[in-house]
Design an enzyme around this catalytic site. Structure first.
Site, PDB file in Angstrom:
ATOM      1  N   GLU A  86       0.826  -1.218   0.000  1.00  0.00           N
ATOM      2  CA  GLU A  86       0.000   0.000   0.000  1.00  0.00           C
ATOM      3  C   GLU A  86       0.855   1.262   0.000  1.00  0.00           C
ATOM      4  O   GLU A  86       1.725   1.443   0.857  1.00  0.00           O
ATOM      5  CB  GLU A  86      -0.931   0.000   1.219  1.00  0.00           C
ATOM      6  CG  GLU A  86      -1.891   1.186   1.201  1.00  0.00           C
ATOM      7  CD  GLU A  86      -2.903   1.165   2.335  1.00  0.00           C
ATOM      8  OE1 GLU A  86      -3.322   0.080   2.754  1.00  0.00           O
ATOM      9  OE2 GLU A  86      -3.267   2.258   2.797  1.00  0.00           O
ATOM     10  N   LYS A 282      -7.301  -0.814  11.401  1.00  0.00           N
ATOM     11  CA  LYS A 282      -6.709  -1.225  10.115  1.00  0.00           C
ATOM     12  C   LYS A 282      -5.423  -0.419   9.880  1.00  0.00           C
ATOM     13  O   LYS A 282      -4.409  -0.952   9.415  1.00  0.00           O
ATOM     14  CB  LYS A 282      -7.722  -1.007   8.983  1.00  0.00           C
ATOM     15  CG  LYS A 282      -7.313  -1.579   7.637  1.00  0.00           C
ATOM     16  CD  LYS A 282      -6.496  -0.624   6.788  1.00  0.00           C
ATOM     17  CE  LYS A 282      -6.211  -1.212   5.422  1.00  0.00           C
ATOM     18  NZ  LYS A 282      -5.319  -0.375   4.628  1.00  0.00           N
ATOM     19  N   ASP A 298       3.516 -14.785  11.413  1.00  0.00           N
ATOM     20  CA  ASP A 298       2.191 -15.161  10.918  1.00  0.00           C
ATOM     21  C   ASP A 298       1.223 -13.976  11.082  1.00  0.00           C
ATOM     22  O   ASP A 298       0.684 -13.746  12.159  1.00  0.00           O
ATOM     23  CB  ASP A 298       1.721 -16.384  11.726  1.00  0.00           C
ATOM     24  CG  ASP A 298       0.386 -16.919  11.257  1.00  0.00           C
ATOM     25  OD1 ASP A 298      -0.335 -16.196  10.547  1.00  0.00           O
ATOM     26  OD2 ASP A 298       0.067 -18.065  11.613  1.00  0.00           O
ATOM     27  N   HIS A 395      -1.564  10.259   0.233  1.00  0.00           N
ATOM     28  CA  HIS A 395      -1.830   8.943  -0.331  1.00  0.00           C
ATOM     29  C   HIS A 395      -1.849   8.998  -1.857  1.00  0.00           C
ATOM     30  O   HIS A 395      -1.209   8.193  -2.528  1.00  0.00           O
ATOM     31  CB  HIS A 395      -3.181   8.473   0.210  1.00  0.00           C
ATOM     32  CG  HIS A 395      -3.465   7.052  -0.065  1.00  0.00           C
ATOM     33  ND1 HIS A 395      -2.810   6.033   0.586  1.00  0.00           N
ATOM     34  CD2 HIS A 395      -4.321   6.471  -0.927  1.00  0.00           C
ATOM     35  CE1 HIS A 395      -3.265   4.886   0.145  1.00  0.00           C
ATOM     36  NE2 HIS A 395      -4.177   5.123  -0.781  1.00  0.00           N
TER      37      HIS A 395
END
Ligand code: MEV
Length: 451
Positions: A86, A282, A298, A395
């Site tokens: 991202e 998130k 993991d 972004h």
């Protein structure tokens, strides 16, 4: 209709698998074959190791591996490796690291390191009767699994507690052995699962041998034996703090107090509202997962646990908190993290091994602190943008490169676009229009060079 099912796929060579996929699923099969093979590693031995990680591998899936430097954690500097696709995540982490570098850095502390596993079983009889035999059973469980646990005990870990839980009120005849583990520097999944599967057999045998039990009571039905990815007591705390007036640099248009209050309000909203909390968390996992991935840990386990922890009081909430007291801004995160720095893929994956070296070959506890810090930094950067400029500015500037690549822009067009969009809104259509305009331009060539 063309048959797209297959049998014996796993036994075929990689080339045979690719050929079959190309023939059955692609109109441009040759190009597909070439693309897949272009990502095979040139080093055959290394490729063999990568293929060993999973089944039916036909290629390697590449994602960017970036570095966020300047992290000051407990008075030590780190350059943190992040594997993430991202745009702007690494940039955001780096900018938060730099911001806190001159404000005391991050202070992290591991609060606990307990891992958990369960043997789920059913048994028909009085719970008291089973409980009365538990002390003897526990001794047997420990003794019979010594061959599995001795090594771990030598490293300071092992089985730390075994509890018999009666859950008849939730499901008829349902019980658990809830087992606590200390797995030191390994994540410990294989160790835990091996012990638990052995416990299940020992339990079954033990019950079948009890003279005081009726024929029915001698039967235990094992439902399953597996670790729990919910490890609320494998917990790390990380925080930053500074006087509010030192927050001035966080935003050009706001003084420190205004910024601190707006920031704290945003954190409270994430605590109150699950819709916001999900996006907020998130953002934390943008940082956490990237380092978890870069160190071959993991990330599914880490995510599952983090989200369960965020809902521990029955409502999904923010994992981070903020307070302003006596003119001091404090921002912190408590995160359960089950990680390893030995075993698993940590040393088999060549870049994971290098990531750990870059971090100074940390213990699992040190890695917990580094990863939680990256999560807090990421969260700080995201919320700072949200309450000031909005996130699209940074972004979309990063995403501009993706759009330009997608539209096949050359070096000169990319440079022109960077200049053009430095003060304009970036979107797929605005970039496409801009490229069309410069491609159709018939005047003097425009030369833009990188400074
Ligand atoms: C985007 O990947 C993450 C953010 O949405 C996180 C947040 O809203 O806090 C920016």
């Amino acid at each position: 209709m063309q048959d797209k099912t297959v049998s014996g796929f796993s036994k075929w060579s990689k080339e045979e698998k690719v050929k079959w996929l190309a023939e059955h699923f692609f109109v441009d099969g040759e190009a597909y074959t070439e693309e897949l093979s272009s990502f095979w590693h040139g080093n055959i031995d290394l490729q063999r190791i990568l293929d060993g990680f999973s089944e039916n591998t036909v290629s390697n899936y590449i994602i960017p591996y970036g570095i966020a430097p300047n992290f000051l954690i407990n008075d030590q500097i780190y350059a943190i490796p992040m594997a993430i696709e991202e745009s702007s995540v690494v940039a955001a982490a780096s900018s938060a690291a730099k911001f806190w570098l001159n404000r005391g850095g991050f202070k992290a502390e591991v609060l606990s390191t307990k891992k958990l596993g369960q043997v789920h079983f059913t048994w028909k009889g009085s719970p008291d009767k089973l409980q009365a035999h538990f002390a003897k059973l526990e001794l047997e469980l420990r003794k019979e699994t010594a061959y599995l646990t001795t090594n771990m005990e030598g490293r300071g870990g092992g089985v730390t507690d075994i509890e018999l839980r009666d859950l008849n009120h939730l499901e008829p005849n349902y019980y658990q052995l809830m087992v606590s583990f200390e797995t030191c520097d390994s994540m410990g999944a294989n160790f835990i699962n091996s012990v638990l599967e052995e416990f299940a057999q020992i339990l079954k045998n033990f019950v079948s041998r009890q003279k005081a039990f009726t024929a029915e009571e001698k039967q235990v039905k094992i439902v399953m034996a597996i670790l729990s990815n919910y490890t609320p007591d494998c917990l790390v705390h990380v925080e930053v703090e500074c006087p509010v007036d030192q927050l001035k640099g966080a935003c050009e248009e706001m003084d420190g107090t205004t910024f601190a209050e707006k920031f704290a309000t945003a954190i409270r909203i994430a605590n109150i509202d699950p819709y916001r909390a999900t996006t907020h968390n998130k953002g934390i996992f943008n940082g956490v997962d990237a380092v978890v991935m870069a160190t071959a840990n993991d990330f599914r386990a880490v995510e599952a646990c983090g989200h369960a922890y965020a809902a521990r009081d029955g409502q999904y909430r923010s994992l981070s908190y903020c307070e302003i007291e006596n003119g001091v801004f404090r921002f912190w995160l408590d995160l359960p993290l089950a990680l390893g720095t030995v075993g698993g893929l940590t040393t088999l994956h060549p870049l994971a091994k290098r990531s750990l070296e870059l971090l100074g070959n940390p213990s699992a506890e040190e890695l917990m602190m580094i990863i939680a810090t990256t999560g807090l930094a990421q969260n700080f950067a995201a919320v700072r943008s949200l309450v000031t400029t909005g996130i699209q500015q940074g972004h979309m500037k990063m995403h501009l490169k993706n759009i330009l690549n997608h539209l096949g822009a050359n070096e000169s067009e990319c440079l022109q676009a960077e200049v053009h969009f430095s003060d304009k809104v970036v979107s797929f259509s605005t970039v496409r229009k801009f490229l069309e305009s410069i491609r159709n331009y018939k005047g003097q060539p425009i030369i833009v060079t990188r400074q």
